[in-house]
Design a protein around this motif. Structure first.
Motif, short mmCIF file in Angstrom:
data_model
loop_
_atom_site.label_atom_id
_atom_site.label_comp_id
_atom_site.label_asym_id
_atom_site.label_seq_id
_atom_site.Cartn_x
_atom_site.Cartn_y
_atom_site.Cartn_z
N ALA A 176 46.31 27.08 46.54
CA ALA A 176 47.36 26.67 45.61
C ALA A 176 48.43 25.84 46.32
N ALA A 177 48.78 26.23 47.55
CA ALA A 177 49.79 25.49 48.31
C ALA A 177 49.29 24.10 48.69
N LEU A 178 48.04 24.01 49.08
CA LEU A 178 47.49 22.70 49.47
C LEU A 178 47.55 21.71 48.32
N LEU A 179 47.21 22.19 47.12
CA LEU A 179 47.14 21.30 45.94
C LEU A 179 48.46 21.25 45.17
N GLU A 180 49.43 22.10 45.55
CA GLU A 180 50.66 22.26 44.75
C GLU A 180 50.28 22.59 43.31
N ALA A 181 49.34 23.56 43.18
CA ALA A 181 48.78 23.91 41.89
C ALA A 181 49.06 25.36 41.54
N ASP A 182 48.83 25.71 40.30
CA ASP A 182 48.94 27.09 39.84
C ASP A 182 47.87 27.94 40.54
N PRO A 183 48.21 29.17 40.96
CA PRO A 183 47.23 30.01 41.68
C PRO A 183 45.95 30.26 40.90
N LEU A 184 46.05 30.43 39.58
CA LEU A 184 44.83 30.66 38.80
C LEU A 184 43.94 29.42 38.80
N ARG A 185 44.56 28.25 38.71
CA ARG A 185 43.78 27.00 38.77
C ARG A 185 43.12 26.86 40.13
N ALA A 186 43.86 27.17 41.19
CA ALA A 186 43.29 27.11 42.54
C ALA A 186 42.15 28.09 42.70
N ALA A 187 42.30 29.29 42.12
CA ALA A 187 41.23 30.30 42.21
C ALA A 187 39.96 29.81 41.52
N ASP A 188 40.10 29.15 40.37
CA ASP A 188 38.94 28.61 39.67
C ASP A 188 38.23 27.56 40.53
N LEU A 189 39.01 26.69 41.17
CA LEU A 189 38.40 25.65 42.01
C LEU A 189 37.69 26.27 43.21
N LEU A 190 38.29 27.30 43.80
CA LEU A 190 37.64 27.97 44.93
C LEU A 190 36.30 28.57 44.51
N GLU A 191 36.27 29.17 43.34
CA GLU A 191 35.01 29.76 42.87
C GLU A 191 33.97 28.69 42.59
N ARG A 192 34.39 27.53 42.13
CA ARG A 192 33.43 26.44 41.95
C ARG A 192 32.85 26.01 43.29
N LEU A 193 33.69 25.99 44.31
CA LEU A 193 33.20 25.63 45.64
C LEU A 193 32.27 26.70 46.19
N VAL A 194 32.53 27.97 45.87
CA VAL A 194 31.62 29.04 46.27
C VAL A 194 30.28 28.88 45.55
N ASP A 195 30.34 28.60 44.25
CA ASP A 195 29.11 28.41 43.48
C ASP A 195 28.29 27.25 44.03
N ALA A 196 28.97 26.24 44.51
CA ALA A 196 28.29 25.07 45.06
C ALA A 196 27.87 25.26 46.51
N GLN A 197 28.08 26.47 47.06
CA GLN A 197 27.70 26.80 48.43
C GLN A 197 28.51 26.03 49.47
N MET A 198 29.66 25.52 49.09
CA MET A 198 30.50 24.80 50.05
C MET A 198 31.53 25.72 50.70
N LEU A 199 31.77 26.88 50.11
CA LEU A 199 32.63 27.91 50.69
C LEU A 199 31.91 29.24 50.59
N GLU A 200 32.36 30.19 51.40
CA GLU A 200 31.84 31.56 51.35
C GLU A 200 32.99 32.52 51.09
N ILE A 201 32.69 33.61 50.42
CA ILE A 201 33.66 34.71 50.31
C ILE A 201 33.48 35.57 51.55
N SER A 202 34.50 35.60 52.39
CA SER A 202 34.38 36.30 53.67
C SER A 202 34.77 37.76 53.58
N ALA A 203 35.63 38.12 52.63
CA ALA A 203 36.10 39.50 52.53
C ALA A 203 36.81 39.68 51.19
N ILE A 204 37.11 40.92 50.88
CA ILE A 204 37.92 41.25 49.71
C ILE A 204 39.25 41.79 50.23
N GLU A 205 40.36 41.20 49.75
CA GLU A 205 41.68 41.60 50.21
C GLU A 205 42.00 43.03 49.76
#
Length: 918
Positions: A528-557
């Motif tokens: 969210a900070a990188l994009l200056e975006a709403d956290p929910l919007r950033a979370a959606d984009l992160l999940e799209r990147l996970v779905d596309a295998q470009m990111l991994e979920i490393s842990a659960i906070e």
């Protein structure tokens, strides 16, 4: 009308708390199969009365109407049954990790919640089954508690309680077996056998059954006086003083859809486990090109062998061999030694000394070590155990043939059959079987490279309407990229480009910007900070990147949200795109936003630890803070957050310094001292400060330089190197005075007073000056700390009255500001005053409470000091055995902290105590 119907209704609602209980269920609970005609009305009257009573006792909306019945809403901690279940589950987790003392305490707390039979007094036939289930859970916990007591060697204390439980539950064979074992281990073999015979007679008489196999085997072992049933328990220590064994479990998660590689897996396991008689440490090197699946294979093999063959734990480290600056063996050994239970101050300073301690710690242990992405033999050699009982798996892009005795295995691309199996696992056997020619062509096109196949399969899985032939045609249109795909690292770049091009514009930009964070794992707010975006919007984009295998979920906070990371090769690809599409100014601005976010959280964590921005200097860098509710979740335990995020915070200091964000770099570095000092992380303390120091000096940032030098001086004092502290502290003081910075001057004078003290000089004048300056700067915690030091100075001089006045004033400040760390230090000094005044019983009570707090905060240095003084207090009270045990523990703990050189005062006090006539 049955008595106690309101109690029955409440019980029925409680056993199904937070779930709707229908009106018919409540009627059945009260009258079973014979309800009166007015049953519904009577239940509604009961519910109405309960609702009023609960609203007054708990709060409104506790009991609500929800069709077709009612729901009793219960928060966490309000229902003993749920608390009991949670404690039992937590105890099971602790038992699995070897923390038996903690597990026993937790089970004891769970059982203490019971105050009689479950659901007693309701008289409901319907609730009897649920009561029986609860009672069974209680008995299982009782038995688990007895098991832990036996494992901890407490058989003598358990016999009476076990006998009572067997009398109350004569047909439970597990309880009877535990009583037999406790009697046997207490030297009461005949009574153990009589307990068996009484149980057998009861089973035969009442049920016509012989005892089970386990109980019969136990009787036979007792008759044979089997030495395997005996154990030599360690001397029992009070629960508050016990240290659980350290068993690290550092392996990353295995992947669920791992496929193929059967022959290679078997070969690897044979090299690791197939020669039990040899003396050399088994080492296997998995070598191959990027993207071929070396890490996945290593982790998969590690999980297969870990449980059965490596019960003492697993160590894992990514050595970063493909990065510009691979991991330093010095740092890796430091991490491993801490994971093995070595306190920070006891970790040696040189690579050779750390390697020696590391080999000593692993000697005789059955442990697995995974060293991922090694750069060279030199990087690996010091990380190898010296014991043949350990096994090591190394991955690398190069064949590390220089490692003597290591088995080097080449990890190649998948053959057509393996690759087809991988596709079938990910997209389904039906789709693969429907288009065999397209599958063969796709496998040939990507050269059997696992990473490329995984990316292609992910796109197909996300688009069920696509045929494999259409996917093949899309790849064929990228002929230039496919040519690159067939040569070295270009293979991966082309495959990644296919997925990257399929992303939406904002997702591509996020991927690019994330790559500027180097190897950080990151939570949602970073995106969210990188994009200056709403956290929910950033979370959606992160999940799209996970779905596309470009990111991994490393842990659960800890708050349940996911945490993300790059695969290294994808990060490199994203960095190329960043350089191509983002201006340098945009990259720097994005990094500045993220850095300000980490700085904001770190500052808030320090604020919560110390009750304000006290005993720390801050700069002018902006601070970005997530929403207040998110901060409360993230920083629920601020020191634990510092611990969890240490790697990320240190990396941000380096990145900010490199990018010229000097204010952020120095501010974050000195803010992290709250962690470095408490946990004795001296290496990280120095590394971050040196990096930030280079940045501030490059732009002549004098205040930042002074703050860092003042902190580096404090570091040298913590390392007991007073001569090394003198120069930076003098330079810091001169700059602060020149700038007219009262807060900085106060901190420099405080540290210089500590330097005087370390050198044997009189520190009082400097402490008094620092006290005035802290008051001028408005830092009450700094003021309280200095008052405590002045109290100690007066106490050393024999002026108990002035020492007490200083301590009383300092403690009043702590009460006002809420600063637990400084308060513990002050109360420790107060215990010294009480001892001097002969009030040893009061001192012992005070020190016992401080010991618990020090252990909770994992303050090992403070724990050693408190153990020493607590031992002396018990000695004065005539409790020689307790005093000797505490002094021995203090001596052992100081040996761990200092690497074998405990305080001579502790040794002398222990010797004096042992020399006393019995």
């Amino acid at each position: 009308m049955p008595p106690g119907r309101q109690q029955t209704v409440l019980a029925a609602l409680l056993v199904d708390a937070n779930r709707v209980v229908s009106l018919d269920q409540l009627i059945e609970a009260i009258w079973y199969d014979d309800p009166p005609a007015t049953a519904r009305t009577q239940v509604q009257i009961c519910v109405s009365r309960l609702r009023r009573a609960l609203a007054a006792a708990v709060g409104p909306d506790t009991l609500v109407t929800r069709g077709p019945g009612y729901e009793l809403q219960v928060a966490d901690g309000q229902l003993d049954a749920r608390t009991f279940t949670g404690l039992v589950s937590g105890a099971a987790d602790l038992t699995r990790t070897g923390a038996l003392e903690d597990a026993s305490r937790m089970l004891g707390a769970a059982l203490a919640l019971w105050r009689g039979p479950a659901l007693s007094g309701t008289g409901s036939r319907l609730l009897e089954a649920k009561a029986s289930h609860l009672e069974e859970q209680r008995l299982n916990a009782v038995e688990a508690h007895f098991d832990l007591g036996l494992r901890l060697g407490r058989q003598h204390q358990l016999i009476g309680e076990l006998a009572s439980q067997v009398a109350a539950n004569p047909l439970r064979e597990r309880l009877r077996g535990q009583l037999m074992l406790a009697l046997f281990r207490s030297g009461r073999q005949a009574e153990a056998l009589e307990t068996y015979r009484a149980g057998r007679e009861l089973l035969v008489e009442q049920l016509g059954l012989e005892p089970g196999d386990e109980l019969r085997r136990l009787e036979a072992a007792i008759l044979a006086d089997d030495a395997g049933l005996r154990r030599s328990p360690a001397p029992e220590a009070p629960a508050a003083l016990a240290h659980p064994p350290v068993v690290p479990f550092q392996l990353p998660a295995d992947i669920a859809d791992f496929t193929a590689r059967d022959a290679l897996i078997e070969h690897t396991e044979r090299l690791l486990l197939g020669h039990p008689g040899r003396r050399a440490t088994p080492v296997v090197v998995l070598a191959g090109k990027p993207g071929v699946g070396k890490t996945v294979l290593a982790v998969h093999v590690a999980h297969r062998i870990a449980e059965d063959h490596c019960p003492d734990g697993q160590l894992y480290c990514d050595l970063g061999g493909t990065r510009a600056h691979p991991a330093d063996p010095l740092d890796v050994l430091g991490r491993f030694l801490r994971a093995l239970g070595v306190p920070g101050p006891a970790v040696p300073g040189s690579v050779d000394e750390r390697a020696e301690m590391y080999r000593h710690r692993l000697a005789g242990k059955r442990m697995l070590v995974v060293l991922d992405d090694a750069h060279s033999e030199r990087q690996v050699r010091d990380l190898l155990p010296g014991s043949s009982s350990c096994v090591v798996v190394v991955t690398s892009r190069v064949r590390l043939t220089g490692l003597a005795g290591a088995g080097v295995l080449d990890v190649d691309v998948l053959d057509p059959e393996q690759a087809t199996g991988m596709l079938a696992t990910m997209i389904g056997t039906e789709r693969v079987a429907a288009e065999p020619a397209a599958v063969d062509a796709l496998v040939r096109l990507v050269g059997g490279l696992p990473l490329a196949l995984r990316i292609v399969a992910a796109r197909l899985a996300a688009r069920p309407s696509w045929s494999l032939a259409w996917m093949l045609e899309r790849l064929s249109d990228e002929r230039r990229r496919l040519d690159e795909l067939a040569h070295g690292e270009l293979m991966v770049r082309a495959s990644l480009a296919l997925t990257y091009d399929g992303l939406a514009g904002d997702a591509r930009r996020l991927l690019r910007l994330l790559s500027c964070l180097d190897r950080l794992s990151f939570p949602v707010w970073v995106a969210a900070a990188l994009l200056e975006a709403d956290p929910l919007r950033a979370a959606d984009l992160l999940e799209r990147l996970v779905d596309a295998q470009m990111l991994e979920i490393s842990a659960i906070e800890r708050d349940g949200s996911p945490r993300y990371r790059f695969h290294d090769l994808i990060r490199l690809f994203a960095r190329e795109q960043l350089d191509e599409h983002e201006q340098a100014s945009g990259r720097r601005a994005a990094l500045a936003r993220v850095s300000s976010g980490w700085l904001g959280l770190a500052s808030e964590a320090h604020h919560r630890i110390y009750g304000g921005d006290f005993t720390v200097l801050h700069g002018s860098a902006p601070r970005l803070r997530p929403p207040a509710d998110a901060v409360d979740r993230i920083l629920a335990d601020p020191l634990l957050w510092f611990e969890d995020e240490q790697d990320n915070l240190c990396s941000i200091v380096a990145l900010a310094a490199e990018a010229g964000l000097d204010e952020c770099a120095w501010d974050l570095a000195v803010t992290m001292v709250a962690l470095f000092e408490n946990r004795c992380y001296f290496d990280a303390w120095e590394r971050t400060h040196r990096q930030a120091l280079e940045a501030v000096r490059a732009v002549a940032n004098r205040r930042g330089e002074a703050a860092l030098l003042c902190s580096l001086g404090s570091l040298q004092l913590s390392r007991s190197r007073p001569d090394a502290a003198a120069e930076p502290l003098a330079a810091a003081l001169a700059t602060f005075e020149d700038l007219g910075d009262a807060h900085g001057t106060a901190m420099a004078h405080r540290n210089l007073a500590l330097l005087d003290e370390a050198r044997g000089a009189d520190p009082q004048a400097r402490f008094e000056r620092a006290l005035v300056e802290f008051r001028v700067a408005g830092d009450p915690v700094g003021e309280a700390y200095v008052l405590g030091r002045l109290a100690q100075t007066e106490l050393d001089a024999g002026d108990e009255e002035r020492a007490g006045a200083y301590l009383a004033e300092a403690l009043r400040i702590c009460d006002r500001t809420g600063t637990p760390r400084v308060e513990v230090q002050l109360r420790y000094r107060l215990s010294g005053l009480l001892m001097r005044q002969g009030r040893h019983s009061e001192a012992a009570d005070l020190l016992t409470g401080l010991l618990t707090r020090a252990r909770t905060a994992r303050d090992v240095a403070g724990e050693a000091r408190i153990l020493h003084r607590l031992g002396l207090a018990h000695a004065h009270l005539g409790r020689r055995e307790t005093a000797e045990r505490l002094l021995v523990e203090a001596l052992e703990l100081q040996s761990r902290i200092t690497g074998g050189a405990p305080d001579d005062r502790v040794r002398a006090d222990l010797a004096a105590l042992q020399a006393l006539p019995g």
